[in-house]
Design a protein around this motif. Structure first.
Motif, PDB file in Angstrom:
ATOM      1  N   GLU A 146       9.145   3.977 -12.091  1.00 32.81           N
ATOM      2  CA  GLU A 146      10.534   4.418 -11.945  1.00 32.81           C
ATOM      3  C   GLU A 146      11.325   3.346 -11.212  1.00 32.81           C
ATOM      4  O   GLU A 146      10.798   2.658 -10.325  1.00 32.81           O
ATOM      5  CB  GLU A 146      10.609   5.741 -11.184  1.00 32.81           C
ATOM      6  CG  GLU A 146      12.013   6.291 -11.142  1.00 32.81           C
ATOM      7  CD  GLU A 146      12.059   7.780 -10.883  1.00 32.81           C
ATOM      8  OE1 GLU A 146      13.014   8.208 -10.213  1.00 32.81           O
ATOM      9  OE2 GLU A 146      11.164   8.499 -11.349  1.00 32.81           O
ATOM     10  N   GLN A 147      12.568   3.247 -11.586  1.00 34.06           N
ATOM     11  CA  GLN A 147      13.446   2.286 -10.931  1.00 34.06           C
ATOM     12  C   GLN A 147      14.183   2.972  -9.794  1.00 34.06           C
ATOM     13  O   GLN A 147      14.668   4.092  -9.934  1.00 34.06           O
ATOM     14  CB  GLN A 147      14.450   1.721 -11.934  1.00 34.06           C
ATOM     15  CG  GLN A 147      15.301   0.604 -11.377  1.00 34.06           C
ATOM     16  CD  GLN A 147      16.246   0.041 -12.420  1.00 34.06           C
ATOM     17  OE1 GLN A 147      16.812   0.776 -13.203  1.00 34.06           O
ATOM     18  NE2 GLN A 147      16.400  -1.270 -12.410  1.00 34.06           N
ATOM     19  N   VAL A 148      14.268   2.271  -8.651  1.00 36.25           N
ATOM     20  CA  VAL A 148      15.018   2.789  -7.516  1.00 36.25           C
ATOM     21  C   VAL A 148      16.491   2.765  -7.898  1.00 36.25           C
ATOM     22  O   VAL A 148      16.968   1.838  -8.532  1.00 36.25           O
ATOM     23  CB  VAL A 148      14.751   1.938  -6.252  1.00 36.25           C
ATOM     24  CG1 VAL A 148      15.561   2.443  -5.079  1.00 36.25           C
ATOM     25  CG2 VAL A 148      13.264   1.954  -5.919  1.00 36.25           C
ATOM     26  N   SER A 208      -2.741   3.535  -6.412  1.00 35.22           N
ATOM     27  CA  SER A 208      -2.252   2.167  -6.307  1.00 35.22           C
ATOM     28  C   SER A 208      -0.738   2.172  -6.445  1.00 35.22           C
ATOM     29  O   SER A 208      -0.200   2.781  -7.374  1.00 35.22           O
ATOM     30  CB  SER A 208      -2.887   1.318  -7.411  1.00 35.22           C
ATOM     31  OG  SER A 208      -2.234   0.078  -7.516  1.00 35.22           O
ATOM     32  N   ILE A 209      -0.053   1.500  -5.510  1.00 32.75           N
ATOM     33  CA  ILE A 209       1.402   1.401  -5.540  1.00 32.75           C
ATOM     34  C   ILE A 209       1.763  -0.074  -5.663  1.00 32.75           C
ATOM     35  O   ILE A 209       1.299  -0.897  -4.879  1.00 32.75           O
ATOM     36  CB  ILE A 209       2.033   2.001  -4.276  1.00 32.75           C
ATOM     37  CG1 ILE A 209       1.654   3.468  -4.137  1.00 32.75           C
ATOM     38  CG2 ILE A 209       3.551   1.846  -4.298  1.00 32.75           C
ATOM     39  CD1 ILE A 209       2.094   4.101  -2.829  1.00 32.75           C
ATOM     40  N   SER A 210       2.588  -0.390  -6.649  1.00 31.25           N
ATOM     41  CA  SER A 210       3.047  -1.768  -6.811  1.00 31.25           C
ATOM     42  C   SER A 210       4.545  -1.776  -7.075  1.00 31.25           C
ATOM     43  O   SER A 210       5.107  -0.782  -7.517  1.00 31.25           O
ATOM     44  CB  SER A 210       2.304  -2.464  -7.949  1.00 31.25           C
ATOM     45  OG  SER A 210       2.548  -1.812  -9.165  1.00 31.25           O
ATOM     46  N   CYS A 211       5.154  -2.913  -6.766  1.00 28.16           N
ATOM     47  CA  CYS A 211       6.596  -3.036  -6.897  1.00 28.16           C
ATOM     48  C   CYS A 211       6.935  -4.268  -7.721  1.00 28.16           C
ATOM     49  O   CYS A 211       6.182  -5.232  -7.758  1.00 28.16           O
ATOM     50  CB  CYS A 211       7.243  -3.155  -5.526  1.00 28.16           C
ATOM     51  SG  CYS A 211       6.833  -1.783  -4.463  1.00 28.16           S
ATOM     52  N   SER A 212       8.064  -4.216  -8.343  1.00 28.81           N
ATOM     53  CA  SER A 212       8.542  -5.346  -9.107  1.00 28.81           C
ATOM     54  C   SER A 212       9.990  -5.614  -8.712  1.00 28.81           C
ATOM     55  O   SER A 212      10.755  -4.664  -8.585  1.00 28.81           O
ATOM     56  CB  SER A 212       8.455  -5.020 -10.596  1.00 28.81           C
ATOM     57  OG  SER A 212       8.953  -6.065 -11.371  1.00 28.81           O
ATOM     58  N   PRO A 213      10.401  -6.799  -8.472  1.00 29.01           N
ATOM     59  CA  PRO A 213       9.668  -8.053  -8.582  1.00 29.01           C
ATOM     60  C   PRO A 213       8.613  -8.169  -7.494  1.00 29.01           C
ATOM     61  O   PRO A 213       8.750  -7.613  -6.410  1.00 29.01           O
ATOM     62  CB  PRO A 213      10.740  -9.133  -8.428  1.00 29.01           C
ATOM     63  CG  PRO A 213      11.857  -8.458  -7.717  1.00 29.01           C
ATOM     64  CD  PRO A 213      11.791  -7.013  -8.066  1.00 29.01           C
ATOM     65  N   LEU A 214       7.547  -8.913  -7.822  1.00 26.10           N
ATOM     66  CA  LEU A 214       6.415  -9.059  -6.907  1.00 26.10           C
ATOM     67  C   LEU A 214       6.845  -9.681  -5.588  1.00 26.10           C
ATOM     68  O   LEU A 214       7.672 -10.578  -5.550  1.00 26.10           O
ATOM     69  CB  LEU A 214       5.322  -9.909  -7.543  1.00 26.10           C
ATOM     70  CG  LEU A 214       4.594  -9.266  -8.715  1.00 26.10           C
ATOM     71  CD1 LEU A 214       3.622 -10.245  -9.335  1.00 26.10           C
ATOM     72  CD2 LEU A 214       3.878  -8.016  -8.290  1.00 26.10           C
TER      73      LEU A 214
END
Length: 145
Positions: free
Chosen positions: A135-137, A85-91
């Motif tokens: 991790e943050q880009v 599962s891959i998710s990103c923030s902010p949504l």
């Protein structure tokens, strides 16, 4: 009175089997579970690292899938059975943009060792193991392109 000659060895073998076999099985089971836990932890960590450093979303997903495949293969786990599962923030935002946060979750089912197929009525006896890495880009992502 009866002589007790030879009964000590019989008692030792009997008591040893009763105590030793469960202990050996416990060690084998814990080793299999630990290998599964280390595999998913390494897979999630490496996948999120390569995902955050990829030049675009398509290559990011391909590199993350390859990292998961290699990490799980190191521990003898088939990567086709893994849930990713891959998710990103902010949504709702694009994953690969400066200072976005990418989270990858990897899960597998680890089979219990030496379980005969007659005991697996509803399916194989397994334990689900999972790991999540975030991790943050980089704030410099995309610079120089």
């Amino acid at each position: 009175m009866r002589a007790d000659d030879g009964t000590a060895s019989l008692e030792f073998v009997t008591a040893g089997m009763i105590l030793l076999l469960p202990m050996v099985y416990l060690v084998l089971t814990m080793s299999a579970l630990q290998a599964g836990a280390l595999a998913v932890e390494g897979a999630a960590r490496q996948a999120v690292r390569v995902y955050a450093q990829a030049p675009d979303a398509r290559s990011a997903e391909a590199e993350a899938a390859r990292a998961i495949q290699f990490a799980l293969a190191d521990y003898g786990i088939d990567s086709s059975s893994a849930s990713v599962s891959i998710s990103c923030s902010p949504l709702g935002a694009e994953c690969l943009r400066r200072r976005a946060t990418v989270t990858i979750t990897v899960g597998v089912s680890v089979g219990l060792p030496l379980v005969p197929s007659a005991l697996t009525v509803g399916g194989p006896l397994t334990v689900a193991v999972g790991s999540t890495a975030t991790e943050q880009v980089s704030r410099f992502w995309g610079a120089g392109r």
